[in-house]
Design a protein around this motif. Sequence first.
Motif, PDB file in Angstrom:
ATOM      1  N   GLU A 406      24.014  12.435  52.482  1.00 38.06           N
ATOM      2  CA  GLU A 406      23.445  11.315  52.405  1.00 38.06           C
ATOM      3  C   GLU A 406      23.636  10.963  50.728  1.00 38.06           C
ATOM      4  OE1 GLU A 406      19.915  11.403  55.471  1.00 38.06           O
ATOM      5  OE2 GLU A 406      19.516  12.104  53.397  1.00 38.06           O
ATOM      6  N   LYS A 407      23.482  11.920  49.815  1.00 37.38           N
ATOM      7  CA  LYS A 407      23.800  11.446  48.439  1.00 37.38           C
ATOM      8  C   LYS A 407      25.303  11.363  48.147  1.00 37.38           C
ATOM      9  CE  LYS A 407      21.782  14.419  45.613  1.00 37.38           C
ATOM     10  NZ  LYS A 407      21.511  15.378  44.663  1.00 37.38           N
ATOM     11  N   ARG A 408      26.108  11.880  48.973  1.00 38.44           N
ATOM     12  CA  ARG A 408      27.542  11.316  48.770  1.00 38.44           C
ATOM     13  C   ARG A 408      27.944  10.167  49.511  1.00 38.44           C
ATOM     14  NH1 ARG A 408      27.764  14.133  44.943  1.00 38.44           N
ATOM     15  NH2 ARG A 408      28.627  16.109  44.656  1.00 38.44           N
ATOM     16  N   LEU A 409      27.298   9.899  50.466  1.00 36.59           N
ATOM     17  CA  LEU A 409      27.517   8.446  51.153  1.00 36.59           C
ATOM     18  C   LEU A 409      27.213   7.652  50.422  1.00 36.59           C
ATOM     19  CD1 LEU A 409      28.103   6.869  53.599  1.00 36.59           C
ATOM     20  CD2 LEU A 409      25.868   7.324  54.483  1.00 36.59           C
ATOM     21  N   ALA A 410      25.924   7.749  49.749  1.00 31.70           N
ATOM     22  CA  ALA A 410      25.460   6.616  48.807  1.00 31.70           C
ATOM     23  C   ALA A 410      26.312   6.565  47.596  1.00 31.70           C
ATOM     24  CB  ALA A 410      23.973   7.003  48.367  1.00 31.70           C
ATOM     25  N   GLN A 411      26.793   7.533  46.808  1.00 30.01           N
ATOM     26  CA  GLN A 411      27.804   7.413  45.808  1.00 30.01           C
ATOM     27  C   GLN A 411      29.098   6.504  46.312  1.00 30.01           C
ATOM     28  OE1 GLN A 411      28.336  11.351  44.924  1.00 30.01           O
ATOM     29  NE2 GLN A 411      26.621  11.458  43.590  1.00 30.01           N
TER      30      GLN A 411
END
Length: 440
Positions: A406-411
């Motif tokens: 999810e963090k990578r997706l947000a980035q």
Amino acid sequence: MDEVEEAVSAAFREEWAQIVATLIRVTGDWDLAEECAQDAFAQALERWRRDGVPRRPGAWLTTTARNRALDVLRREAVGAAKQREAAMARDEGPYDPDRDGDDSGVADDRLRLIFTCCHPALPVEARVALTLRTLAGLTTPEIARAFLVPEATMAQRLVRAKRKIRNAGIPYRVPPAHLLPERTTGVLGVLYLLFNEGYTASGGTDLIRAGLCAEAVRLARLLARLMPDEPEVTGLLALLLLHDARRETRVDAAGDLVTLEDQDRTAWDRAEIDEGVTLLEGALRRGRPGPYQIQAAVAACHTTAATAADTDWADIAGLYGELQRFVPSAVVRLNRAVAVGMAEGAESGLALVAELEAEDELAGYHLLPATRADLLRRTGRTREAAQAYEQALESVENAAERRFLEKRLAQCRWTQPGGRGVATGPGGGCPHRERGSQRE
């Protein structure tokens, strides 16, 4: 914890497997063996406070547990055969490990117990559960929590495994020499899966289950001591040590995943790394390479690199190519795709990932789209990377891995046209490389 409690706790860690294994040999009854072993430890807490900790705690505990088991057998009068066996066992006198042995020529009940727990007639899940119960001393509720199943389900799994051993007449011994290669592979596979589940949990809230990792390493050490001439046994221990050396740095204070290239290498356990490398070198000198030695060599490439930038990805890609000869699986090919992407450029890795996607063998395996997403992110194709991360999130079960994705997706969304951020550098990393070993 007082001195006696510490002594009993230490004896449990060191002696439980030996005591249970000895009692199973003497009585032929798995449940009775475990019950009497537990009773001996309970007695130790009381008697050692009164009489002092014995010079040989393991021998004291084994003799106490064995005598208790033989008393139970005599009282229950379970049959003339067992009565004769009990009488013969009592005539042995105090337990002496130096006199232990069977017709296999291997003088250790624990090795016989490992091979019995991991008999190919048992399902893989039962092998792992039974190994944890009898060799690691974990309770049924603990094993159930470790594998995220109800306690009743795990209890039935253990009952069925023990019943299968009894009804099928599975012998309590190391198999004959001509069967050892086949059986040894099964034993190593169980320890391998056990560590893998602890290193990157398949579900739940935590990425790591340290207890499972520790038990896998401990049992691998035991097996390596008992089978010092088997290079794949040594190779497995080296593999586990080299990965375990990084375990504490794989999550941050919040329990979130930290990728390999972002981990604090100064916090890695150098003693474990040095031991793992030494073991691996010794195994390779025997000239009989195998999949565990090759995977240990991959792990050594990572743990001996001073910085992430110093990692020899070309060597790792070559090692995965060699591993494919032994383990021709799609998961190994995915690992090689990651290494090729790092060594030759993301586009080369993406081409290999595309081949795997076309074959559809890894459908539903979240690390396949996660790998594609990471390689796309590294090329700056953040819109496509975001789509791949969304696909990975559809099948991930572990909460820590989910937060990472999810963090990578947000980035990636942040860096798309119209976003307000800047592209991240190569410090993210594909979570697949964080597996302790390949999850087949």
